[in-house]
Design an enzyme around this catalytic site. Structure first.
Site, PDB file in Angstrom:
ATOM      1  N   LYS A 135       0.836  -1.201   0.000  1.00  0.00           N
ATOM      2  CA  LYS A 135       0.000   0.000   0.000  1.00  0.00           C
ATOM      3  C   LYS A 135       0.878   1.260   0.000  1.00  0.00           C
ATOM      4  O   LYS A 135       0.682   2.162  -0.791  1.00  0.00           O
ATOM      5  CB  LYS A 135      -0.917  -0.024   1.225  1.00  0.00           C
ATOM      6  CG  LYS A 135      -1.770   1.218   1.334  1.00  0.00           C
ATOM      7  CD  LYS A 135      -2.728   1.161   2.502  1.00  0.00           C
ATOM      8  CE  LYS A 135      -3.398   2.515   2.669  1.00  0.00           C
ATOM      9  NZ  LYS A 135      -4.348   2.587   3.758  1.00  0.00           N
ATOM     10  N   GLU A 141      10.530  -4.623   4.470  1.00  0.00           N
ATOM     11  CA  GLU A 141      10.615  -6.018   4.013  1.00  0.00           C
ATOM     12  C   GLU A 141      10.321  -6.116   2.519  1.00  0.00           C
ATOM     13  O   GLU A 141      11.055  -6.740   1.753  1.00  0.00           O
ATOM     14  CB  GLU A 141       9.595  -6.886   4.766  1.00  0.00           C
ATOM     15  CG  GLU A 141       9.904  -7.139   6.227  1.00  0.00           C
ATOM     16  CD  GLU A 141       9.341  -6.080   7.158  1.00  0.00           C
ATOM     17  OE1 GLU A 141       9.065  -4.944   6.702  1.00  0.00           O
ATOM     18  OE2 GLU A 141       9.193  -6.386   8.353  1.00  0.00           O
ATOM     19  N   GLY A 160      -4.690  -1.915   4.999  1.00  0.00           N
ATOM     20  CA  GLY A 160      -3.915  -3.061   4.512  1.00  0.00           C
ATOM     21  C   GLY A 160      -4.603  -4.392   4.771  1.00  0.00           C
ATOM     22  O   GLY A 160      -4.711  -5.245   3.883  1.00  0.00           O
ATOM     23  N   ARG A 161      -5.103  -4.586   5.977  1.00  0.00           N
ATOM     24  CA  ARG A 161      -5.700  -5.885   6.333  1.00  0.00           C
ATOM     25  C   ARG A 161      -7.086  -6.076   5.724  1.00  0.00           C
ATOM     26  O   ARG A 161      -7.714  -7.110   5.904  1.00  0.00           O
ATOM     27  CB  ARG A 161      -5.714  -6.070   7.847  1.00  0.00           C
ATOM     28  CG  ARG A 161      -6.303  -4.901   8.628  1.00  0.00           C
ATOM     29  CD  ARG A 161      -5.907  -4.971  10.101  1.00  0.00           C
ATOM     30  NE  ARG A 161      -6.362  -3.800  10.859  1.00  0.00           N
ATOM     31  CZ  ARG A 161      -5.690  -2.670  10.971  1.00  0.00           C
ATOM     32  NH1 ARG A 161      -4.538  -2.518  10.360  1.00  0.00           N
ATOM     33  NH2 ARG A 161      -6.168  -1.673  11.714  1.00  0.00           N
ATOM     34  N   GLU A 201      -4.542  -6.667  14.802  1.00  0.00           N
ATOM     35  CA  GLU A 201      -4.048  -5.346  14.389  1.00  0.00           C
ATOM     36  C   GLU A 201      -5.180  -4.318  14.469  1.00  0.00           C
ATOM     37  O   GLU A 201      -4.944  -3.139  14.715  1.00  0.00           O
ATOM     38  CB  GLU A 201      -3.457  -5.396  12.970  1.00  0.00           C
ATOM     39  CG  GLU A 201      -2.598  -4.186  12.642  1.00  0.00           C
ATOM     40  CD  GLU A 201      -1.756  -4.342  11.382  1.00  0.00           C
ATOM     41  OE1 GLU A 201      -0.533  -4.501  11.494  1.00  0.00           O
ATOM     42  OE2 GLU A 201      -2.332  -4.316  10.278  1.00  0.00           O
ATOM     43  N   HIS A 244      -4.333 -33.557  17.503  1.00  0.00           N
ATOM     44  CA  HIS A 244      -3.208 -34.392  17.923  1.00  0.00           C
ATOM     45  C   HIS A 244      -2.050 -33.549  18.417  1.00  0.00           C
ATOM     46  O   HIS A 244      -0.927 -34.033  18.519  1.00  0.00           O
ATOM     47  CB  HIS A 244      -2.775 -35.289  16.759  1.00  0.00           C
ATOM     48  CG  HIS A 244      -3.884 -36.184  16.315  1.00  0.00           C
ATOM     49  ND1 HIS A 244      -4.128 -37.413  16.885  1.00  0.00           N
ATOM     50  CD2 HIS A 244      -4.864 -35.993  15.394  1.00  0.00           C
ATOM     51  CE1 HIS A 244      -5.197 -37.952  16.315  1.00  0.00           C
ATOM     52  NE2 HIS A 244      -5.672 -37.107  15.412  1.00  0.00           N
ATOM     53  N   LYS A 285       9.636  -0.769  14.179  1.00  0.00           N
ATOM     54  CA  LYS A 285      10.209  -0.435  12.867  1.00  0.00           C
ATOM     55  C   LYS A 285      11.311   0.605  13.025  1.00  0.00           C
ATOM     56  O   LYS A 285      12.379   0.503  12.436  1.00  0.00           O
ATOM     57  CB  LYS A 285       9.123   0.154  11.947  1.00  0.00           C
ATOM     58  CG  LYS A 285       8.111  -0.826  11.428  1.00  0.00           C
ATOM     59  CD  LYS A 285       7.184  -0.096  10.446  1.00  0.00           C
ATOM     60  CE  LYS A 285       5.986  -0.925  10.069  1.00  0.00           C
ATOM     61  NZ  LYS A 285       5.011  -0.198   9.257  1.00  0.00           N
TER      62      LYS A 285
HETATM   63  O1  F6P Z   1       3.330  -2.694   9.703  1.00  0.00           O
HETATM   64  C1  F6P Z   1       1.986  -3.001   9.607  1.00  0.00           C
HETATM   65  C2  F6P Z   1       1.472  -2.750   8.223  1.00  0.00           C
HETATM   66  O2  F6P Z   1       1.372  -1.388   7.996  1.00  0.00           O
HETATM   67  C3  F6P Z   1       0.143  -3.452   7.982  1.00  0.00           C
HETATM   68  O3  F6P Z   1      -0.923  -2.734   8.469  1.00  0.00           O
HETATM   69  C4  F6P Z   1       0.167  -3.634   6.515  1.00  0.00           C
HETATM   70  O4  F6P Z   1      -0.773  -4.575   6.081  1.00  0.00           O
HETATM   71  C5  F6P Z   1       1.600  -4.053   6.296  1.00  0.00           C
HETATM   72  O5  F6P Z   1       2.337  -3.289   7.234  1.00  0.00           O
HETATM   73  C6  F6P Z   1       2.139  -3.860   4.927  1.00  0.00           C
HETATM   74  O6  F6P Z   1       2.077  -2.527   4.532  1.00  0.00           O
HETATM   75  P1  F6P Z   1       2.232  -2.098   3.024  1.00  0.00           P
HETATM   76  O7  F6P Z   1       1.133  -2.741   2.256  1.00  0.00           O
HETATM   77  O8  F6P Z   1       2.165  -0.614   3.010  1.00  0.00           O
HETATM   78  O9  F6P Z   1       3.574  -2.601   2.551  1.00  0.00           O
END
Ligand code: F6P
Length: 532
Positions: free
Chosen positions: A219, A225, A276-277, A362, A393, A502
């Site tokens: 987003k 990452e 995002g979620r 979240e 199990h 972060k």
């Molecule tokens: O760090 C949390 C977050 O902002 C989530 O809410 C989101 O889904 C994820 O990181 C990834 O964010 P982006 O889509 O901006 O890379």
């Protein structure tokens, strides 16, 4: 975000009504719980109320729910409903669905339901900007689905690699895994999220640049990452002699300018009012669309929309997301249960617990209300889980005989989608048996063999696992999380809590190279020195 809210936030919150603990029902619920809630025995409750199953079961679009094996009764439910009305839950729901700025700390709407609204459909009370936004939603959807179809038809592309994390990974991955029987043949789907290079490396060792489409899903287009993995994928692509970046890299983002600067020319955007979620319904769902095609993706949206409409129109007492949320508040704030186990009795739903973890924890893992004031009660439970029957199990021992009560949510599917004789009936029998055993228990004079029973569970049942039923199931969970968040008086749509770690990681990265531990606590300093 304990900061003082701007004036507009104060005003918006005042319009939404009181928090659950500020209603008269809160004290009544406390008294009810002490009088007859705490000691409710499910076996006696069923014996004394022949209509208990009928009353506490609910058909919603695509999803049937049995809530009767939970530690509540009609009296507690009635008080919870009254509390929800006193909190203004209907108004809050309408504010969500019509595009009001319910995400109060970021001053924007949380209008993920618009992503699944049919073209041209207006709702009573829509904010003025919503009609235009719906047009844009459909333009992007049409373009994204046309692109997905072209990838599906492209026999040269055999591998789709989605690079994204959190909501840009969990929802799409969950859906692509869940809808495996509907997937296009001849393509493999990979999901890379972790900054741990082992993950990307494993994928890159198994693909070729000329046969791979990399989807960079973010987003913000700034997430450490994702950008690190995307850069490494791009470097690998070049090093392997890959040609035509425009054909092999696509970006899904609400920061289209950043994606273009990064060098991607094919981009699909979405608005900042999509959290995002809650974004799998947007262009973030491209991997799903490639997997199940235009018709499949539209069916997923239609299933979710059916749930949205039901949520919008069903009276609270027959409204499944609302009833689930009432139970969640009852369990968290009165029974004091700290977790909910999700047990999907369908191997293709194996990523559902992970998606629901982000969705709920979240969204509702908050300790302050809309005004930034500390809450006097607990909010989101911890969600966890694994598919049944595997869990039986592994950790079910604790559910049956451990000292804590841990509510369990079964998700089962009536029809299997394979031809292996007997398996699906055995799977369903196991789900039923576990729910029954948890409730019934079994007396034994030998302590080790004694099952106390009276352990609560919810049972969600789909007829079949299809794009439409998956859409409805996920939308159901989204609305349930919204309702409990609304009752708790929290903003379910921000996530300030992820920021601190972060920032600290950015500070620690150069220290790992330089060895500078000045100002660090002794533990972090000691570990950092060992890592060097
Ligand atoms: O760090 C949390 C977050 O902002 C989530 O809410 C989101 O889904 C994820 O990181 C990834 O964010 P982006 O889509 O901006 O890379």
């Amino acid at each position: 975000m304990d900061a003082v809210m701007p004036q507009e936030c104060e005003t918006a919150q005042a319009a939404l009504g009181p928090r659950c603990d500020q209603t008269p029902q809160w004290a009544q619920l406390r008294a009810y719980f002490e009088r007859q809630g705490r000691q409710l025995d499910l076996r006696e409750a069923f014996a004394s109320d022949p209509q208990r199953f009928a009353h506490f079961s609910q058909q919603a679009p695509e999803v049937f729910a049995d809530l009767s094996k939970n530690l509540w009764d009609r009296g507690s439910e009635r008080l919870l409903l009254d509390m929800a009305r006193a909190c203004g839950l209907q108004r809050h729901r309408d504010a969500l669905l019509t595009g009001q700025a319910v995400n109060i700390t970021e001053q924007r709407a949380a209008l993920h339901t618009l992503l699944r609204r049919p073209r041209g459909l207006a709702l009573p009370g829509d904010e003025p900007w919503v009609a235009g936004a719906l047009k844009e939603v459909h333009q992007t959807l049409d373009a994204m689905l046309a692109f997905a179809e072209s990838v599906r038809a492209d026999a040269q592309i055999t591998d789709i690699v989605n690079i994204g994390i959190g909501g840009s990974d969990l929802g799409p991955q969950m859906a692509v895994v869940a809808l495996e029987p509907y997937r296009v043949l001849g393509k493999r789907f990979h999901f890379v999220s972790n900054i741990d290079g082992h993950e990307l490396d494993r994928v890159l060792r198994n693909v070729r640049p000329e046969h791979t489409l990399f989807i960079v899903a973010s987003k913000t287009f700034t997430t450490l990452e994702t950008m690190t993995n995307a850069r490494s994928a791009r470097a690998w692509f070049d090093a392997q002699g890959g040609q035509d970046v425009a054909r092999h890299f696509v970006a899904l983002t609400s920061n289209v300018a950043a994606a273009r600067d990064w060098g991607v020319t094919t981009t699909f955007g979405f608005a900042d009012w999509v959290g995002g979620r809650y974004s799998l319904w947007s262009s973030i769902g491209l991997s799903i669309a490639i997997a199940i095609g235009d018709a499949g993706f539209r069916a997923l949206l239609a299933g979710a929309h059916a749930m949205d409409e039901y949520f919008r129109t069903a009276p609270l007492e027959h409204n499944l997301p609302v009833r689930l949320a009432l139970l969640d508040v009852w369990y968290r704030n009165f029974h004091g249960f700290g977790s909910r186990c999700i047990a999907p009795y369908h191997a293709n739903l194996r990523r559902l617990p992970a998606h629901l973890q982000q969705l709920e924890m979240e969204s509702n893992g908050k300790r302050v209300d809309h005004h930034g004031r500390a809450l006097p009660y607990a909010t989101s439970p911890a969600l966890w889980g694994e598919p049944g029957s595997n869990g039986q199990h592994a950790f079910f021992q604790l559910l049956h005989q451990g000292p804590d009560v841990l509510p369990l949510e079964f998700v089962a599917v009536r029809e299997g989608m394979h031809a292996l004789a007997g398996h699906h009936q055995m799977l369903l029998a196991n789900a039923l048996a576990q729910a029954r055993a948890l409730m019934q228990g079994r007396h034994s004079d030998c302590g080790h063999r004694h099952f106390p029973g009276n352990r609560p569970s919810t049972f969600l049942l789909l007829d079949a696992l299809t794009p439409a039923s998956l859409g409805a199931l996920v939308a159901l969970q989204e609305h349930r999380v919204f309702c409990s968040g609304s009752l708790w008086g929290i903003n379910s749509f921000d996530q300030w809590g992820v920021e601190l770690g972060k920032q600290m990681a950015l500070d620690l990265l150069p220290r790992l190279q330089s060895g500078d531990v000045a100002g660090l606590d002794a533990s972090t300093a000691g570990l950092l020195q060992r890592m060097r």
